[in-house]
Design an enzyme around this catalytic site. Structure first.
Site, PDB file in Angstrom:
ATOM      1  N   PHE A 248      85.206 -72.926  39.666  1.00  0.00           N
ATOM      2  CA  PHE A 248      86.611 -73.314  39.593  1.00  0.00           C
ATOM      3  C   PHE A 248      87.364 -72.419  38.622  1.00  0.00           C
ATOM      4  O   PHE A 248      86.923 -72.209  37.483  1.00  0.00           O
ATOM      5  CB  PHE A 248      86.757 -74.767  39.117  1.00  0.00           C
ATOM      6  CG  PHE A 248      86.298 -75.793  40.107  1.00  0.00           C
ATOM      7  CD1 PHE A 248      87.177 -76.304  41.059  1.00  0.00           C
ATOM      8  CD2 PHE A 248      85.004 -76.266  40.088  1.00  0.00           C
ATOM      9  CE1 PHE A 248      86.762 -77.267  41.971  1.00  0.00           C
ATOM     10  CE2 PHE A 248      84.567 -77.225  40.995  1.00  0.00           C
ATOM     11  CZ  PHE A 248      85.453 -77.716  41.940  1.00  0.00           C
ATOM     12  N   ASP A 249      88.516 -71.922  39.071  1.00  0.00           N
ATOM     13  CA  ASP A 249      89.487 -71.360  38.144  1.00  0.00           C
ATOM     14  C   ASP A 249      90.007 -72.522  37.283  1.00  0.00           C
ATOM     15  O   ASP A 249      89.891 -73.687  37.677  1.00  0.00           O
ATOM     16  CB  ASP A 249      90.615 -70.707  38.942  1.00  0.00           C
ATOM     17  CG  ASP A 249      91.740 -70.195  38.070  1.00  0.00           C
ATOM     18  OD1 ASP A 249      91.457 -69.527  37.070  1.00  0.00           O
ATOM     19  OD2 ASP A 249      92.907 -70.509  38.380  1.00  0.00           O
ATOM     20  N   LEU A 250      90.608 -72.224  36.140  1.00  0.00           N
ATOM     21  CA  LEU A 250      91.124 -73.291  35.268  1.00  0.00           C
ATOM     22  C   LEU A 250      92.622 -73.507  35.471  1.00  0.00           C
ATOM     23  O   LEU A 250      93.043 -74.533  36.016  1.00  0.00           O
ATOM     24  CB  LEU A 250      90.844 -72.962  33.801  1.00  0.00           C
ATOM     25  CG  LEU A 250      91.374 -73.986  32.775  1.00  0.00           C
ATOM     26  CD1 LEU A 250      90.669 -75.317  32.922  1.00  0.00           C
ATOM     27  CD2 LEU A 250      91.230 -73.437  31.361  1.00  0.00           C
TER      28      LEU A 250
END
Length: 564
Positions: free
Chosen positions: A7-9
C-alpha cells in the site's frame, strides 16, 4: 497467487492534504512565493518532493533539496499529524489479515515519517514491512521502494499486488512486474491511473476491499479447480466481497455549510452511500450535486420521501423548515439524522420522537462533539479533578456575515426569517455537552444581546444543579480566546474547544498535565457512525432522545426569559 499487498500511504491509506500542502506552502514562503489556497498545492501529494518542486516551480536540483529541508521544518513537528485515515481502511486491513495476506507500506515519504504516522493512527500492527525513502534522498523513486520490499520479503512479483493513488505508484509497480490497483478516491484521477497502466481502478475503500477479495478468489479458482474444500473458500470470499457493499443509502436535505461538511466527512464512509441532495431550488441542488460528482438532485421533498431507494436522510435545511421536513420524512419511514436543534420547541421534539417510534425508525440529533471519541477519552481525566463544582463551556465563533450586517447588508445568518439566532445555532452545542455531562439542571437563567432587527447574536445561560453551577457562553459576533473550564475539588480541567475536543490541561495542586487527542477538524463522521450503529442494532435512541429533550427544555426556558 497473490500473497502480499503493498500500500502507498498518502492518498491511499490516509488523507494528508492539510499537512503536506501546509508544509509545501511554508517551504515556498522561504523563497517569497505566496500561495493563497492550500488546494493549489495538492499536486505535491504522492510524487517525490524534489520532482514536484522542480516541475511546478522551476527549482534547480539544489533549490529543490533546500526546499525539502524547509518542508521538513514544518512537516516533522506539525504537518505529520495534520492527516486522517480514510473511513473503512482499518476494517479492511483487519479483514485482509484474516484472509491471510501479508502487507507492507511502500511510500516515497521518509520511512521514519511513515512509521510515525502509522503508529499514531494505530495501523502499524497490520504491516509486516514499512518501507519509504531516506532523508538523504535515496529510494524516493517508487520503483526502487517496491523493489526493496520484494527483496526484503523474498517474494516474487507475481505474488504481489500494489495499491496506490498516483501514476508513480502504477508505473513503479509495472517496472517491477507487479500487478496494481489504482484508487481514484485519493489525489490521482481515473484518467491518470488508467493512462499509467493500472491493472484495475476503484473509486472507494469499499470497492478496493471487494476488488482485492475478488482477485484472490479468481486466482484460487483458477489454481485449485479440483479441490472442493478450496472451492468453498472461494465462494466464501466472493460472498464477503459482495456483502461488503451493503451500505445504507442516504440523501441530504439542504445545500449549505453543514451539508457541505457532512458530505466531506462521510463521502468515503464504507457503511453509507450518499445518493442524493434536495435543495430549496433545482439550481441550488444541481450545483451542489455537480460539485460532488455522481449524485441525484431535486427540489421536491415529496418525491424524495416517496423514493424507496433512500433509507435515511440527513436534514440540514434552515431551522424554520426542519420540523415540517422531518415530519414528512418520518411519515415516509426514513431514518433521520437532523442538524441541531432538530426543531424550535420541546413539544415539537417530543412529537418527532413519538412519530419515529410509531414508524419504527431511528431519529437522532446531530451534535458531533458529544459523539466524537475524544469526548469519551476526556471523562477519565475529568474524574481525576474530583467533584466538579463549577463548569463554564464556550462556543463563540465570529460570523463573517456580521461584517455585511455592519454595512447594512442582511445575510441569512442575521435574518430572523431564516435564522434561529445565536442561542439556537451556537448555544445548542455547549448546552448539549453540559447535559451529556451533568444531566438536566434544576434552574436556568439567561442573558442575551440582540441586533436592531430582533435576532439574538450573543448570550449566556446559567444552569443551576443541586451541588454545582454551570454556565454556557455563545456568540456569533465575537471569538473566545479562553478555554472552557471545569473546576473540581481536586483541580481544574481546561478544554481548548468544547465543540471539537483536542487539547486538555489538568491543573492540580501539585502538578499540571497536558493531554492532546488526535482528531480531525471535521468530526461529523463520528455522529454518522453512531447513527448507522443505531440503524443496524435498533439500540441507543433512548439516550439520544433524553439529551435532545433536555437540551431543548433548557433552550426553550432561556428563550422564554429573553422573549425570543
Amino acid at each position: 497467487m497473490k500473497k502480499w499487498l503493498l500500500f502507498d500511504l498518502d492518498g491511499t491509506l490516509t488523507d494528508p492534504m492539510i499537512g503536506i500542502t501546509s508544509a509545501v506552502k511554508y517551504a515556498l514562503s522561504q523563497y517569497g512565493i505566496e500561495v493563497k489556497y492550500l488546494k493549489e498545492l495538492t499536486p505535491f501529494i504522492g510524487p517525490p518532493l524534489k520532482d514536484s518542486f522542480m516541475e511546478y516551480y522551476d527549482f534547480s536540483q539544489e533549490q529543490a533539496m533546500e526546499a525539502i529541508g524547509y518542508y521538513r521544518e514544518y512537516y516533522g513537528p506539525k504537518g505529520l499529524y495534520e492527516n486522517e485515515v480514510y473511513p473503512g481502511i482499518k476494517d479492511m486491513l483487519v479483514h485482509l489479515e484474516q484472509v491471510g495476506f501479508d502487507m507492507a507500506v511502500a511510500s516515497s515519504k521518509p520511512t521514519e515519517y511513515v512509521d510515525q504516522i502509522l503508529r499514531h493512527f494505530g495501523l502499524r500492527e497490520h504491516f509486516v514491512l514499512v518501507v519509504g525513502s531516506e532523508f538523504d534522498g535515496r529510494r524516493t523513486n517508487k520503483a526502487d521502494v517496491i523493489d526493496y520490499v520484494l527483496r526484503r520479503a523474498q517474494v516474487r512479483p507475481q505474488e504481489v499486488l500494489m495499491v496506490g493513488d498516483r501514476k508513480h505508484d502504477i508505473i513503479g509497480a509495472a517496472s517491477c512486474g507487479v500487478e496494481s490497483i489504482g484508487v481514484s478516491y485519493g489525489y490521482g484521477s481515473r484518467e491518470e491511473l488508467e493512462e499509467a497502466g493500472a491493472s484495475h481502478v476503484v473509486e472507494s475503500v469499499e470497492d478496493l476491499h471487494k476488488k482485492i477479495l475478488s482477485i484472490l478468489a479468481k486466482e484460487k479458482e483458477e489454481k485449485e479447480t479440483v479441490q472442493v474444500r478450496k472451492y468453498r473458500r472461494d465462494e466464501q470470499l466472493q460472498m464477503e466481497a459482495q456483502s461488503f457493499g451493503n451500505s445504507v443509502k442516504l440523501a441530504i436535505v439542504g445545500c449549505g455549510k453543514q451539508a457541505e461538511k457532512f458530505f466531506q466527512a462521510n463521502r468515503f464512509h464504507r457503511q453509507m452511500e450518499i445518493l442524493a441532495v434536495c435543495g430549496k431550488s433545482m439550481q441550488e441542488a444541481m450545483e451542489f450535486a455537480a460539485r460532488k460528482g455522481r449524485m441525484y438532485y431535486s427540489d421536491d421533498l415529496n418525491a424524495l420521501a416517496d423514493w424507496d431507494g433512500v433509507e435515511a436522510v440527513y436534514i440540514a435545511c434552515g431551522l424554520k423548515e426542519r420540523y415540517e421536513t422531518a415530519v414528512r420524512m418520518l411519515e415516509a419511514g426514513k431514518h433521520l439524522l437532523i442538524e441541531a436543534p432538530m426543531a424550535e420547541s420541546h413539544e415539537e421534539v417530543e412529537k418527532l420522537y413519538q412519530l419515529a417510534e410509531e414508524k419504527n425508525v431511528i431519529l437522532m440529533e446531530a451534535i458531533p462533539s458529544i459523539y466524537a471519541p475524544a469526548f469519551e477519552k476526556m471523562l477519565p481525566y475529568l474524574r481525576s479533578i474530583g467533584k466538579v463544582r463549577h463548569a463554564t463551556l464556550h462556543h463563540c465563533h465570529y460570523d463573517m456575515a456580521y461584517e455585511q450586517w455592519k454595512r447594512g447588508i442582511v445575510m441569512e445568518a442575521f435574518d430572523p426569517e431564516y435564522s434561529g439566532g445565536a442561542m439556537m445555532e451556537m448555544g445548542v452545542y455547549p448546552v448539549a455537552a453540559m447535559i451529556r455531562l451533568y444531566g438536566t439542571p434544576d434552574h436556568v437563567m439567561a442573558n442575551g444581546v440582540k441586533l436592531s432587527n430582533g435576532i439574538d447574536v450573543s448570550g449566556s445561560i446559567l444552569m443551576a444543579y443541586e451541588d454545582m453551577t454551570a454556565q454556557v457562553i455563545y456568540s456569533k459576533i465575537s471569538e473566545s480566546a479562553m478555554p472552557s473550564q471545569l473546576q473540581g475539588e481536586e483541580g481544574s480541567m481546561l478544554i481548548g474547544e468544547i465543540d471539537n475536543i483536542k487539547d486538555l490541561k489538568i491543573c492540580r495542586r501539585k502538578v499540571d498535565q497536558s493531554i492532546h487527542f488526535e482528531q480531525s477538524d471535521n468530526i461529523m463522521h463520528h455522529e454518522t457512525d453512531h447513527f448507522l450503529r443505531m440503524i443496524r442494532t435498533g439500540m441507543g435512541m433512548e439516550e439520544c432522545k433524553k439529551i435532545s429533550l433536555a437540551t431543548m427544555k433548557v433552550l426553550e426556558e432561556a428563550r422564554k426569559q429573553l422573549d425570543y
